[in-house]
Motif scaffolding. Sequence first.
Motif, PDB file in Angstrom:
ATOM      1  N   ILE A  99      14.321  53.473  38.522  1.00 24.45           N
ATOM      2  CA  ILE A  99      14.391  52.392  39.516  1.00 24.45           C
ATOM      3  C   ILE A  99      15.769  52.400  40.166  1.00 24.45           C
ATOM      4  O   ILE A  99      16.791  52.431  39.483  1.00 24.45           O
ATOM      5  N   THR A 100      15.795  52.358  41.498  1.00 24.57           N
ATOM      6  CA  THR A 100      17.075  52.357  42.206  1.00 24.57           C
ATOM      7  C   THR A 100      17.310  51.009  42.878  1.00 24.57           C
ATOM      8  O   THR A 100      16.365  50.297  43.228  1.00 24.57           O
ATOM      9  N   TRP A 101      18.595  50.688  43.049  1.00 25.97           N
ATOM     10  CA  TRP A 101      19.017  49.353  43.474  1.00 25.97           C
ATOM     11  C   TRP A 101      19.889  49.420  44.706  1.00 25.97           C
ATOM     12  O   TRP A 101      20.682  50.329  44.862  1.00 25.97           O
TER      13      TRP A 101
ATOM     14  N   MET B  53      21.658  44.087  54.731  1.00 21.70           N
ATOM     15  CA  MET B  53      20.226  43.874  54.490  1.00 21.70           C
ATOM     16  C   MET B  53      19.405  44.949  55.211  1.00 21.70           C
ATOM     17  O   MET B  53      18.491  45.546  54.637  1.00 21.70           O
ATOM     18  N   ASN B  54      19.746  45.214  56.470  1.00 21.12           N
ATOM     19  CA  ASN B  54      18.996  46.212  57.231  1.00 21.12           C
ATOM     20  C   ASN B  54      19.176  47.616  56.663  1.00 21.12           C
ATOM     21  O   ASN B  54      18.236  48.404  56.615  1.00 21.12           O
ATOM     22  N   GLU B  55      20.398  47.889  56.198  1.00 23.14           N
ATOM     23  CA  GLU B  55      20.646  49.188  55.551  1.00 23.14           C
ATOM     24  C   GLU B  55      19.812  49.307  54.272  1.00 23.14           C
ATOM     25  O   GLU B  55      19.219  50.350  53.994  1.00 23.14           O
ATOM     26  N   ALA B  56      19.757  48.216  53.517  1.00 20.78           N
ATOM     27  CA  ALA B  56      18.975  48.207  52.270  1.00 20.78           C
ATOM     28  C   ALA B  56      17.496  48.450  52.555  1.00 20.78           C
ATOM     29  O   ALA B  56      16.819  49.191  51.837  1.00 20.78           O
ATOM     30  N   LEU B  57      16.991  47.832  53.616  1.00 27.60           N
ATOM     31  CA  LEU B  57      15.573  47.972  53.951  1.00 27.60           C
ATOM     32  C   LEU B  57      15.232  49.398  54.390  1.00 27.60           C
ATOM     33  O   LEU B  57      14.129  49.873  54.172  1.00 27.60           O
ATOM     34  N   LYS B  58      16.215  50.081  54.999  1.00 28.63           N
ATOM     35  CA  LYS B  58      15.986  51.471  55.427  1.00 28.63           C
ATOM     36  C   LYS B  58      16.190  52.452  54.273  1.00 28.63           C
ATOM     37  O   LYS B  58      15.783  53.602  54.355  1.00 28.63           O
ATOM     38  N   SER B  59      16.861  51.998  53.215  1.00 26.22           N
ATOM     39  CA  SER B  59      17.215  52.902  52.117  1.00 26.22           C
ATOM     40  C   SER B  59      15.992  53.208  51.252  1.00 26.22           C
ATOM     41  O   SER B  59      14.932  52.619  51.420  1.00 26.22           O
ATOM     42  N   THR B  60      16.191  54.121  50.288  1.00 28.04           N
ATOM     43  CA  THR B  60      15.097  54.455  49.372  1.00 28.04           C
ATOM     44  C   THR B  60      15.082  53.534  48.146  1.00 28.04           C
ATOM     45  O   THR B  60      14.291  53.737  47.234  1.00 28.04           O
TER      46      THR B  60
ATOM     47  N   ASN C 288       8.166  46.806  51.198  1.00 29.63           N
ATOM     48  CA  ASN C 288       7.486  46.771  49.882  1.00 29.63           C
ATOM     49  C   ASN C 288       8.513  46.739  48.759  1.00 29.63           C
ATOM     50  O   ASN C 288       8.225  47.081  47.623  1.00 29.63           O
ATOM     51  N   LYS C 289       9.741  46.333  49.073  1.00 33.23           N
ATOM     52  CA  LYS C 289      10.804  46.387  48.079  1.00 33.23           C
ATOM     53  C   LYS C 289      10.791  45.167  47.150  1.00 33.23           C
ATOM     54  O   LYS C 289      10.435  44.071  47.569  1.00 33.23           O
ATOM     55  N   GLY C 290      11.180  45.412  45.913  1.00 31.58           N
ATOM     56  CA  GLY C 290      11.336  44.309  44.976  1.00 31.58           C
ATOM     57  C   GLY C 290      12.594  43.523  45.312  1.00 31.58           C
ATOM     58  O   GLY C 290      13.481  44.008  46.015  1.00 31.58           O
ATOM     59  N   ILE C 291      12.657  42.302  44.782  1.00 33.22           N
ATOM     60  CA  ILE C 291      13.722  41.364  45.145  1.00 33.22           C
ATOM     61  C   ILE C 291      14.439  40.884  43.888  1.00 33.22           C
ATOM     62  O   ILE C 291      13.792  40.517  42.900  1.00 33.22           O
ATOM     63  N   LYS C 292      15.768  40.865  43.955  1.00 32.98           N
ATOM     64  CA  LYS C 292      16.529  40.201  42.899  1.00 32.98           C
ATOM     65  C   LYS C 292      17.507  39.248  43.578  1.00 32.98           C
ATOM     66  O   LYS C 292      18.358  39.676  44.356  1.00 32.98           O
ATOM     67  N   LEU C 293      17.362  37.960  43.306  1.00 35.55           N
ATOM     68  CA  LEU C 293      18.249  36.956  43.892  1.00 35.55           C
ATOM     69  C   LEU C 293      19.197  36.449  42.816  1.00 35.55           C
ATOM     70  O   LEU C 293      18.767  36.007  41.747  1.00 35.55           O
ATOM     71  N   ASP C 294      20.476  36.504  43.137  1.00 38.86           N
ATOM     72  CA  ASP C 294      21.518  36.122  42.184  1.00 38.86           C
ATOM     73  C   ASP C 294      22.085  34.766  42.599  1.00 38.86           C
ATOM     74  O   ASP C 294      22.626  34.636  43.694  1.00 38.86           O
ATOM     75  N   PHE C 295      21.938  33.784  41.726  1.00 36.80           N
ATOM     76  CA  PHE C 295      22.393  32.423  42.053  1.00 36.80           C
ATOM     77  C   PHE C 295      23.771  32.155  41.480  1.00 36.80           C
ATOM     78  O   PHE C 295      24.006  32.328  40.296  1.00 36.80           O
ATOM     79  N   LYS C 296      24.661  31.714  42.373  1.00 35.97           N
ATOM     80  CA  LYS C 296      26.032  31.435  41.976  1.00 35.97           C
ATOM     81  C   LYS C 296      26.246  29.936  41.771  1.00 35.97           C
ATOM     82  O   LYS C 296      27.301  29.511  41.343  1.00 35.97           O
ATOM     83  N   SER C 297      25.250  29.123  42.151  1.00 33.06           N
ATOM     84  CA  SER C 297      25.371  27.678  41.947  1.00 33.06           C
ATOM     85  C   SER C 297      23.990  27.087  41.714  1.00 33.06           C
ATOM     86  O   SER C 297      22.987  27.569  42.256  1.00 33.06           O
TER      87      SER C 297
ATOM     88  N   ILE D 203      17.087  63.181  36.589  1.00 44.15           N
ATOM     89  CA  ILE D 203      16.331  62.383  37.566  1.00 44.15           C
ATOM     90  C   ILE D 203      16.888  62.676  38.955  1.00 44.15           C
ATOM     91  O   ILE D 203      18.088  62.628  39.188  1.00 44.15           O
ATOM     92  N   LYS D 204      15.990  63.023  39.859  1.00 48.69           N
ATOM     93  CA  LYS D 204      16.394  63.367  41.231  1.00 48.69           C
ATOM     94  C   LYS D 204      16.892  62.118  41.943  1.00 48.69           C
ATOM     95  O   LYS D 204      16.289  61.056  41.863  1.00 48.69           O
ATOM     96  N   VAL D 205      17.997  62.252  42.670  1.00 50.15           N
ATOM     97  CA  VAL D 205      18.511  61.118  43.426  1.00 50.15           C
ATOM     98  C   VAL D 205      18.270  61.340  44.908  1.00 50.15           C
ATOM     99  O   VAL D 205      18.678  62.360  45.461  1.00 50.15           O
ATOM    100  N   ASN D 206      17.551  60.413  45.532  1.00 48.42           N
ATOM    101  CA  ASN D 206      17.384  60.483  46.982  1.00 48.42           C
ATOM    102  C   ASN D 206      18.546  59.780  47.645  1.00 48.42           C
ATOM    103  O   ASN D 206      18.750  58.604  47.394  1.00 48.42           O
ATOM    104  N   LEU D 207      19.269  60.480  48.476  1.00 50.20           N
ATOM    105  CA  LEU D 207      20.380  59.787  49.162  1.00 50.20           C
ATOM    106  C   LEU D 207      20.014  59.601  50.620  1.00 50.20           C
ATOM    107  O   LEU D 207      19.300  60.385  51.195  1.00 50.20           O
TER     108      LEU D 207
END
Length: 268
Positions: free
Chosen positions: A25-27, A37-44, A89-98, A264-268
């Motif tokens: 799993i890549t993050w 955000m847009n870069e993340a959405l275009k990434s693998t 179709n990406k999974g989501i992780k939301l980090d709460f600081k408050s 494990i192959k890394v897609n860059l």
Amino acid sequence: RCWHENILEYFLRNSQITAEDGAEITWYHAANHKAQMNEALKSTAHMIEADVLLPSDGSEHSQPIMVHPPETNSDNTLQEWLTEVTKSNKGIKLDFKSLAAVEPSMMLLENVKRHLKRPVWINADILPGPNGNSKVIDAKPFLDTVTFFFPDVTFSLGWTTGWHPEKVNEGYNWTMVKEMEYICNELSQPVTFPVRAALVRQSCSQLLWLLKQSNRYSLTIWTGKNDNYSIEDLLYIRDHFDKKQVFYDILEPQNHEFKQAIGIKVNL
């Protein structure tokens, strides 16, 4: 149905990984401002991680925004972020600081719930950890609020930590892991424990014990920007823990070197 589905099963089913192995799993980390955000959405990347805060102007109609403290301003609200991310179709992780940001954010998530057939992880640091001096989020109201809205979300529950290059850094001790287990054994959701790569080697017996307490538990290895740790530390974790129970949200160049070392192959 997918929220309850194991993250590995979800990405396997969608042919995005080839084995039940958390290292596949890549993050994409800190996808907060629109450009990231847009870069993340275009990434693998399979999972997009972002930080949620309530603006500090104190107005009661303030909207949760996407920003990592100490910054307090953002060009992106959680509402806008969800609108874009749910088109992928990406999974989501939301980090709460408050704590204040949690309830309004859950309401926004509820509005897009039908578009969230994907892993959703909700993260907060709820206990003080090694050298930790930042504020923790009060566990009970945090867990209760999230569970009220989403009883089958995955929790990511961590310790505040610090790391000092010039001293011997203590790891996660028995008190820390036992406090965490005391909180988590009451839950029914899957829980992942984010642990800092530079502190894991000296905490192996404690963390192995923690993961043995429930098959709902996993670790997510993360790294601070200037942390000093070796690929050997990561390979040690790889050898001692179940592959299905460890995720690696680590920075370059170590991410690449580690993946290469374990084949494990890394897609860059």
